[in-house]
Design a protein around this motif. Structure first.
Motif, mmCIF file in Angstrom:
data_model
loop_
_atom_site.group_PDB
_atom_site.id
_atom_site.type_symbol
_atom_site.label_atom_id
_atom_site.label_comp_id
_atom_site.label_asym_id
_atom_site.label_seq_id
_atom_site.Cartn_x
_atom_site.Cartn_y
_atom_site.Cartn_z
ATOM 1 N N ASP A 181 -36.646 -4.414 -46.645
ATOM 2 C CA ASP A 181 -35.900 -4.926 -47.567
ATOM 3 C C ASP A 181 -34.742 -3.928 -48.168
ATOM 4 O OD1 ASP A 181 -38.037 -6.746 -48.556
ATOM 5 O OD2 ASP A 181 -39.443 -4.829 -48.973
ATOM 6 N N LEU A 182 -34.446 -3.158 -47.147
ATOM 7 C CA LEU A 182 -33.042 -2.583 -47.498
ATOM 8 C C LEU A 182 -31.814 -3.449 -47.358
ATOM 9 C CD1 LEU A 182 -33.602 0.806 -45.287
ATOM 10 C CD2 LEU A 182 -33.358 0.561 -47.930
ATOM 11 N N ASN A 183 -30.874 -3.454 -48.301
ATOM 12 C CA ASN A 183 -29.767 -4.151 -48.267
ATOM 13 C C ASN A 183 -28.612 -3.147 -48.552
ATOM 14 O OD1 ASN A 183 -30.630 -6.794 -48.429
ATOM 15 N ND2 ASN A 183 -31.677 -6.552 -50.508
ATOM 16 N N PRO A 184 -27.953 -2.859 -47.261
ATOM 17 C CA PRO A 184 -27.017 -1.424 -47.189
ATOM 18 C C PRO A 184 -25.652 -2.163 -48.027
ATOM 19 C CG PRO A 184 -27.943 -2.023 -45.170
ATOM 20 C CD PRO A 184 -28.409 -3.048 -45.905
ATOM 21 N N GLU A 185 -24.833 -1.455 -48.329
ATOM 22 C CA GLU A 185 -23.680 -1.695 -49.430
ATOM 23 C C GLU A 185 -22.406 -1.239 -48.656
ATOM 24 O OE1 GLU A 185 -24.525 0.167 -52.879
ATOM 25 O OE2 GLU A 185 -26.469 -0.710 -53.238
ATOM 26 N N GLY A 186 -21.386 -1.991 -48.352
ATOM 27 C CA GLY A 186 -20.236 -1.530 -47.705
ATOM 28 C C GLY A 186 -19.525 -2.869 -47.020
ATOM 29 N N LEU A 187 -19.147 -2.542 -45.801
ATOM 30 C CA LEU A 187 -18.345 -3.485 -45.048
ATOM 31 C C LEU A 187 -18.866 -3.870 -43.523
ATOM 32 C CD1 LEU A 187 -14.662 -2.595 -45.876
ATOM 33 C CD2 LEU A 187 -15.980 -4.570 -46.988
#
Length: 264
Positions: A181-187
């Motif tokens: 369920d992880l949703n990383p944040e970035g590019l």
């Protein structure tokens, strides 16, 4: 004997062909009127439909969602001592609970190469679990922003995404390191052509605000904790819908020494 009397001849009846000709002469006019009437009704129906037809931009939306109900029964042979005033207490680790997960979102396609996706989900702020536990005196369950990212695909092989997005790296179906369920944040940038694929990303773990050192953490680098990754791999088809995937990846964390930039 005198001449025979002439038999009177009755007047001739109108010929059947003449009547048929008269009917045939009026048939085209009636048919034309019928066609005109049907066309007028069709035009009116189309005009009425155009008044209630959704606008063209609404067709660029794609919605999706899911609901899951789960019963958990956790049994453990261990117990834990819970300190309390007066004397210690023994607490059991067994637990029974029901949980729900509701996710809803959609994608808006701006043009042939650019789209924006947004999704909300239950589960509070825990990045590893969108589940909401039932039984908190029937309290309302919180919704939070689960995904929000843009996707730019300049060609069939390349994909560029930015924001809070699904994991941009390839991983096994069962992975002990990365939670589902992880949703990383970035590019992130993804490449895939034929059997070969490659992924790279730069994600933010924690935004620290003013760069003030915290003595209890012992940090010497005051920049924001981040993580970068690169990955390359191959998918070899084995036939009958099966394939063998092999990849190598490198992950590196920055500005995390002496800190605790982890949830909880």
């Amino acid at each position: 004997a005198g001449p025979a009397a002439a038999t009177p001849v009755p007047p001739a009846a109108p010929a059947a062909g003449a009547a048929a000709a008269a009917t045939a002469a009026t048939a085209p006019d009636a048919l034309v009127q019928r066609v005109d009437s049907l066309q007028a009704g069709l035009d009116k129906a189309n005009a009425d439909l155009a008044k209630v037809r959704p606008p063209e931009w609404l067709g660029r939306f794609t919605f999706r969602g899911d609901l899951r109900y789960r019963h958990e029964q956790i049994e453990s042979s261990d117990s834990v001592r819970v300190p309390s005033p007066g004397q210690p207490a023994i607490g059991e680790l067994d637990r029974v609970r029901d949980r729900i997960r509701l996710r809803f979102g959609g994608t808006f396609r701006l043009n042939d190469t650019m789209a924006v996706t947004m999704r909300i989900a239950t589960g509070g702020e825990d990045p590893r679990s969108p589940n909401a536990t039932l039984g908190d005196t029937w309290s309302r369950k919180a919704f939070n922003l689960d995904q929000a990212f843009f996707a730019w695909q300049p060609s069939e092989a390349w994909l560029v995404r930015g924001g809070k997005m699904p994991m941009p790296w390839t991983r096994p179906t069962w992975d002990l390191f990365w939670d589902n369920d992880l949703n990383p944040e970035g590019l992130a940038v993804n490449y895939s052509k034929g059997m070969f694929f490659g992924n790279a990303s730069y994600t933010w773990i924690q935004e620290r605000g003013p760069t003030i050192s915290r003595f209890t953490e012992g940090a010497t680098d005051l920049s924001d904790p981040t993580m970068g990754h690169v990955q390359a791999g191959v998918r070899y088809p084995l036939g009958e819908g099966s394939a063998l995937t092999a990849a190598v990846a490198y992950y590196d964390h920055f500005a995390v020494q002496g800190r605790r930039p982890w949830f909880g």
